[in-house]
Design a protein around this motif. Structure first.
Motif, PDB file in Angstrom:
ATOM      1  N   ALA A  82       0.831  -1.221   0.000  1.00  0.00           N
ATOM      2  CA  ALA A  82       0.000   0.000   0.000  1.00  0.00           C
ATOM      3  C   ALA A  82       0.861   1.265   0.000  1.00  0.00           C
ATOM      4  O   ALA A  82       0.650   2.149  -0.840  1.00  0.00           O
ATOM      5  CB  ALA A  82      -0.992  -0.019   1.160  1.00  0.00           C
ATOM      6  N   LEU A  85       2.647   1.588  -3.421  1.00  0.00           N
ATOM      7  CA  LEU A  85       1.762   2.063  -4.486  1.00  0.00           C
ATOM      8  C   LEU A  85       1.396   3.537  -4.301  1.00  0.00           C
ATOM      9  O   LEU A  85       1.278   4.267  -5.278  1.00  0.00           O
ATOM     10  CB  LEU A  85       0.509   1.193  -4.573  1.00  0.00           C
ATOM     11  N   ASP A  89       2.126   6.149  -7.164  1.00  0.00           N
ATOM     12  CA  ASP A  89       1.065   6.989  -7.730  1.00  0.00           C
ATOM     13  C   ASP A  89       1.418   8.469  -7.640  1.00  0.00           C
ATOM     14  O   ASP A  89       1.201   9.236  -8.589  1.00  0.00           O
ATOM     15  CB  ASP A  89      -0.265   6.741  -7.018  1.00  0.00           C
ATOM     16  N   SER A 105      -0.615   3.802 -13.476  1.00  0.00           N
ATOM     17  CA  SER A 105      -1.052   3.482 -12.127  1.00  0.00           C
ATOM     18  C   SER A 105      -1.924   2.230 -12.113  1.00  0.00           C
ATOM     19  O   SER A 105      -1.759   1.348 -11.254  1.00  0.00           O
ATOM     20  CB  SER A 105      -1.824   4.661 -11.527  1.00  0.00           C
ATOM     21  N   GLU A 106      -2.842   2.133 -13.048  1.00  0.00           N
ATOM     22  CA  GLU A 106      -3.711   0.946 -13.117  1.00  0.00           C
ATOM     23  C   GLU A 106      -2.882  -0.318 -13.322  1.00  0.00           C
ATOM     24  O   GLU A 106      -3.128  -1.349 -12.682  1.00  0.00           O
ATOM     25  CB  GLU A 106      -4.744   1.110 -14.224  1.00  0.00           C
ATOM     26  N   HIS A 109      -0.981  -1.125 -10.081  1.00  0.00           N
ATOM     27  CA  HIS A 109      -1.866  -1.679  -9.057  1.00  0.00           C
ATOM     28  C   HIS A 109      -2.201  -3.145  -9.344  1.00  0.00           C
ATOM     29  O   HIS A 109      -2.284  -3.948  -8.410  1.00  0.00           O
ATOM     30  CB  HIS A 109      -3.128  -0.831  -8.915  1.00  0.00           C
ATOM     31  N   ARG A 110      -2.359  -3.502 -10.610  1.00  0.00           N
ATOM     32  CA  ARG A 110      -2.603  -4.912 -10.951  1.00  0.00           C
ATOM     33  C   ARG A 110      -1.378  -5.759 -10.607  1.00  0.00           C
ATOM     34  O   ARG A 110      -1.496  -6.834 -10.008  1.00  0.00           O
ATOM     35  CB  ARG A 110      -2.952  -5.062 -12.437  1.00  0.00           C
ATOM     36  N   ALA A 113      -0.993  -5.940  -6.797  1.00  0.00           N
ATOM     37  CA  ALA A 113      -1.971  -6.845  -6.174  1.00  0.00           C
ATOM     38  C   ALA A 113      -1.505  -8.296  -6.302  1.00  0.00           C
ATOM     39  O   ALA A 113      -1.619  -9.083  -5.354  1.00  0.00           O
ATOM     40  CB  ALA A 113      -3.349  -6.664  -6.813  1.00  0.00           C
TER      41      ALA A 113
END
Length: 133
Positions: A82, A85, A89, A105-106, A109-110, A113
């Motif tokens: 967290a 990221l 970001d 960013s997307e 995040h993938r 995760a």
């Protein structure tokens, strides 16, 4: 020729990586973890830039295995992703046009995760099914 996932240049990738790792080195939690594993920051940054150029521009210059690296580190925990990221970001927003920052960013995040789940489920071995967040 394969088109990039989104509009970003190699130079922008290099800049994002450099700015991000400067922030990591200053971070009170993440800084000491990275410092315990990274002996050569320029080499580390070059390797991570190759990772992102592979993931975004489809260049084939990266041959590492991020999951293995994070698992072998031993002190990387699921809750470290967290703040990682969040810093990433912030770097993207400050360094790139809004549309490019959002797309990267997307993707981050993938990837994050997946790494978090790997660390949490494979190393921390919580009972029960994997936790999907």
């Amino acid at each position: 020729m394969i088109l990039p996932r989104f509009d970003v240049t190699s130079e922008q990738i290099d800049r994002v990586v450099a700015v991000f790792y400067a922030a990591i080195r200053r971070h009170e939690v993440l800084g000491p973890i990275f410092a315990g594993h990274v002996a050569d920051w320029p080499e580390h940054e070059a390797k991570i830039a190759r990772f992102w150029r592979n993931a975004i521009l489809y260049e084939r210059a990266y041959d590492g295995n991020p999951m293995q690296v994070h698992m072998r580190a031993g002190d990387v925990k699921a809750d470290h992703f967290a703040p990682w990221l969040m810093l990433f970001d912030e770097t993207l927003r400050r360094s790139l046009p809004a549309e490019t920052a959002k797309a990267w960013s997307e993707l981050a995040h993938r990837i994050g995760a997946g790494l978090r789940m790997g660390v949490e489920d494979l190393r921390e071995r919580r009972p029960g099914p994997p936790v999907l967040r």
